[in-house]
Design an enzyme around this catalytic site. Structure first.
Site, PDB file in Angstrom:
ATOM      1  N   LYS A 110       0.837  -1.215   0.000  1.00 54.00           N
ATOM      2  CA  LYS A 110       0.000   0.000   0.000  1.00 54.00           C
ATOM      3  C   LYS A 110       0.863   1.253   0.000  1.00 54.00           C
ATOM      4  CE  LYS A 110      -3.145  -3.155   1.248  1.00 54.00           C
ATOM      5  NZ  LYS A 110      -2.920  -4.455   1.851  1.00 54.00           N
ATOM      6  N   ASP A 173      -3.690  -0.754   7.860  1.00 54.06           N
ATOM      7  CA  ASP A 173      -3.860  -2.037   7.185  1.00 54.06           C
ATOM      8  C   ASP A 173      -3.439  -3.069   8.233  1.00 54.06           C
ATOM      9  OD1 ASP A 173      -4.338  -3.802   5.053  1.00 54.06           O
ATOM     10  OD2 ASP A 173      -2.212  -3.820   4.502  1.00 54.06           O
ATOM     11  N   CYS A 226      -7.073  -8.376   5.972  1.00 50.97           N
ATOM     12  CA  CYS A 226      -7.180  -9.442   4.979  1.00 50.97           C
ATOM     13  C   CYS A 226      -7.786 -10.673   5.648  1.00 50.97           C
ATOM     14  CB  CYS A 226      -5.821  -9.739   4.336  1.00 50.97           C
ATOM     15  SG  CYS A 226      -4.543 -10.184   5.501  1.00 50.97           S
TER      16      CYS A 226
HETATM   17  N1  SAM Z   1       0.221  -2.741   4.498  1.00 47.85           N
HETATM   18  C1  SAM Z   1       1.123  -3.821   4.190  1.00 47.85           C
HETATM   19  C2  SAM Z   1       1.200  -3.999   2.690  1.00 47.85           C
HETATM   20  O1  SAM Z   1       0.286  -3.588   1.986  1.00 47.85           O
HETATM   21  O2  SAM Z   1       2.210  -4.520   2.198  1.00 47.85           O
HETATM   22  C3  SAM Z   1       0.724  -5.098   4.895  1.00 47.85           C
HETATM   23  C4  SAM Z   1       0.599  -4.914   6.378  1.00 47.85           C
HETATM   24  S1  SAM Z   1       0.312  -6.391   7.272  1.00 47.85           S
HETATM   25  C5  SAM Z   1      -1.328  -6.732   6.927  1.00 47.85           C
HETATM   26  C6  SAM Z   1       0.278  -5.822   8.913  1.00 47.85           C
HETATM   27  C7  SAM Z   1       1.597  -5.329   9.485  1.00 47.85           C
HETATM   28  O3  SAM Z   1       1.369  -4.883  10.827  1.00 47.85           O
HETATM   29  C8  SAM Z   1       2.681  -6.385   9.562  1.00 47.85           C
HETATM   30  O4  SAM Z   1       3.808  -5.980   8.828  1.00 47.85           O
HETATM   31  C9  SAM Z   1       3.002  -6.485  11.050  1.00 47.85           C
HETATM   32  O5  SAM Z   1       4.382  -6.664  11.321  1.00 47.85           O
HETATM   33  C10 SAM Z   1       2.513  -5.174  11.582  1.00 47.85           C
HETATM   34  N2  SAM Z   1       2.157  -5.224  13.030  1.00 47.85           N
HETATM   35  C11 SAM Z   1       2.100  -6.299  13.842  1.00 47.85           C
HETATM   36  N3  SAM Z   1       1.771  -5.929  15.101  1.00 47.85           N
HETATM   37  C12 SAM Z   1       1.621  -4.607  15.084  1.00 47.85           C
HETATM   38  C13 SAM Z   1       1.302  -3.652  16.082  1.00 47.85           C
HETATM   39  N4  SAM Z   1       1.055  -4.001  17.335  1.00 47.85           N
HETATM   40  N5  SAM Z   1       1.261  -2.371  15.708  1.00 47.85           N
HETATM   41  C14 SAM Z   1       1.506  -2.011  14.435  1.00 47.85           C
HETATM   42  N6  SAM Z   1       1.808  -2.870  13.459  1.00 47.85           N
HETATM   43  C15 SAM Z   1       1.864  -4.150  13.774  1.00 47.85           C
END
Ligand code: SAM
Length: 462
Positions: A110, A173, A226
């Site tokens: 994104k 996201d 997702c």
């Molecule tokens: N937006 C990305 C893309 O389009 O390529 C995908 C994001 S993925 C669905 C969610 C992300 O949130 C992961 O990279 C993960 O490491 C991160 N995440 C995990 N725990 C989190 C937290 N407590 N706060 C913020 N981000 C976190």
């Protein structure tokens, strides 16, 4: 693929008659591949890739598989992304000049799309909590050639203290139970348990509390997952609406195959139909959920405070000899000075393009505070890989166009013997099919290799 029995039972109960088609699609249909072109690149549609299947809902999106080892991928001309995921940044409707936060950004699907929409104006802050994933995010963003991105590796709560009511748009996201990715990545099933969506929802609420604090009055919040789990989709949206009464749901345009969110999956409020569910038995893509909110607080009319002092605390200005090396480089490469000195700062001997009004990053874990232009070494300046990827070769005076074979050799880390035309010693922008991919240094007709070592290993031996 073996879906957990409890998962099957849950969706049989939630979807009724529709459950069979839904569960069958997870187990039988193939994952639909897609990719996006990068509008930040010069002549961005000049790619040797099949563009015969454009997507109706993403201006730069196409169906089709592309190789991560292709020239187009490595030069940031395209980003491989499954089609559903592309609609999230599209509904954000980013305008050049806005301040955007992508709070959970890695690997950057994104963020790379948002950067393209900003067209170099405004600021994208791309944050990722996991350090390893933040490095991948930086690689992907660097390839896009975007000049207005800061990349951070922080906890949302820590960012919220720094960026109070700062952003026009915030994208969450969210990390989620990943049910929508079961088909693409069956290992996601191993994390699943009946209680997992609820655990994820708790974490999502914490992230959203921070996101809210960073949203300007009158700004917009985009929330996506997702997963199909109502606990993380409609129920989170209902919670947001109850918790923050000035947030209003915005209706999202639904293209063919896109479903509405289901009120009955949460507290029954009809407006949940404004959100989007992407189900693989209806839509050519993986599972996704998208919601967009408008904050109704009046926009502040006060201009944001500018503080040169805080800017300087994080970076330092160039010293006279550094100015000299940079000016000399610019004169040879561009025949002019590329940036105002007011937009140049040094951190740990690295030179960055950063705007003075960009936020103070003191105290944060920073991966990239701006566009890395290069590094000052003893009595010289070495231009950076990311800088090369941001350049339009037609604006450069010292360019070496390599053949596909030479490019292949170079990205594996090999130096090249230049035979045909004698080149003066010094730095050159390297291109292949007119696409910039690195800087290289000519010394006595040998093109020394400056392709980043970490990328050589992965890109070599196609
Ligand atoms: N937006 C990305 C893309 O389009 O390529 C995908 C994001 S993925 C669905 C969610 C992300 O949130 C992961 O990279 C993960 O490491 C991160 N995440 C995990 N725990 C989190 C937290 N407590 N706060 C913020 N981000 C976190």
């Amino acid at each position: 693929m073996n879906l957990p029995v409890k998962f099957i039972e849950k969706y049989q109960q939630l979807l009724g008659e529709e459950a069979t088609a839904f569960l069958t699609s997870l187990q039988t249909l193939k994952v639909q591949k897609g990719f996006r072109l990068n509008p930040l690149k010069p002549n961005f549609k000049q790619v040797k890739i099949d563009l015969s299947q454009p997507l109706a809902y993403v201006a730069t999106g196409y169906l089709g598989a592309v190789s991560g080892r292709s020239l187009e991928h490595q030069t940031g001309y395209l980003y491989s992304q499954e089609p559903s995921a592309m609609y999230v940044a599209e509904v954000a409707a980013v305008q050049p000049g806005e301040r955007i936060l992508d709070l959970c950004a890695a690997p950057g699907g994104k963020s790379t799309q948002l950067a393209g929409k900003l067209q170099g104006q405004g600021l994208l802050v791309a944050n990722e909590i996991d350090a390893k994933r933040a490095r991948v995010l930086a690689e992907n963003l660097e390839r896009t050639g975007a000049t207005n991105v800061q990349i951070l590796n922080e906890q949302p709560a820590k960012l919220a203290k720094k960026f109070k009511e700062f952003f026009d748009k915030v994208l969450v996201d969210a990390p989620c139970s990943g049910e929508g990715m079961f088909r693409k990545d069956p290992s996601a099933i191993t994390y699943w348990s009946p209680g997992y969506p609820r655990e994820c929802a708790n974490r999502q609420r914490e992230i959203l509390k921070s996101a809210w604090q960073m949203l300007k009055p009158g700004g917009q919040l985009i929330y996506s997952t997702c997963t199909f789990a109502p606990e993380e989709d409609e129920q989170i949206v209902a919670w947001l609406l109850a918790e923050y009464p000035t947030l209003k749901l915005l209706p999202l345009k639904k293209y063919s195959g896109m479903d509405s969110g289901r009120p009955e999956f949460a507290d029954g409020r009809a407006e949940l139909t404004k959100t989007i569910r992407l189900f693989p038995h209806h839509f050519q893509g993986e599972g996704h959920f998208i919601a967009k909110f408008q904050d109704m607080r009046p926009q502040s009319t006060q201009k944001p405070k500018k503080s040169k002092k805080r800017f300087n605390q994080f970076f330092r200005v160039l010293n006279p000899s550094e100015r000299g090396y940079w000016q000399e480089f610019c004169q040879l490469q561009f025949g002019r000075q590329l940036f105002e000195f007011a937009d140049l700062r040094v951190l740990n001997d690295k030179l960055y393009y950063v705007k003075p009004h960009w936020p103070d990053l003191t105290g944060l874990r920073v991966v990239r505070p701006g566009l890395e232009l290069g590094v000052f070494k003893k009595k010289r300046f070495e231009p950076a890989y990311g800088f090369a990827l941001s350049l339009d070769p037609t604006l450069c005076q010292r360019v070496i166009e390599l053949s596909s074979d030479q490019w292949n050799q170079y990205v594996q880390g090999h130096p090249l013997q230049l035979s045909s035309i004698a080149k003066k010693n010094g730095w050159y922008l390297l291109t292949c099919q007119q696409k910039a991919f690195s800087f290289g240094k000519v010394t006595n007709q040998v093109l020394k290799n400056y392709f980043p070592k970490g990328l050589r290993l992965r890109y070599g031996q196609r």
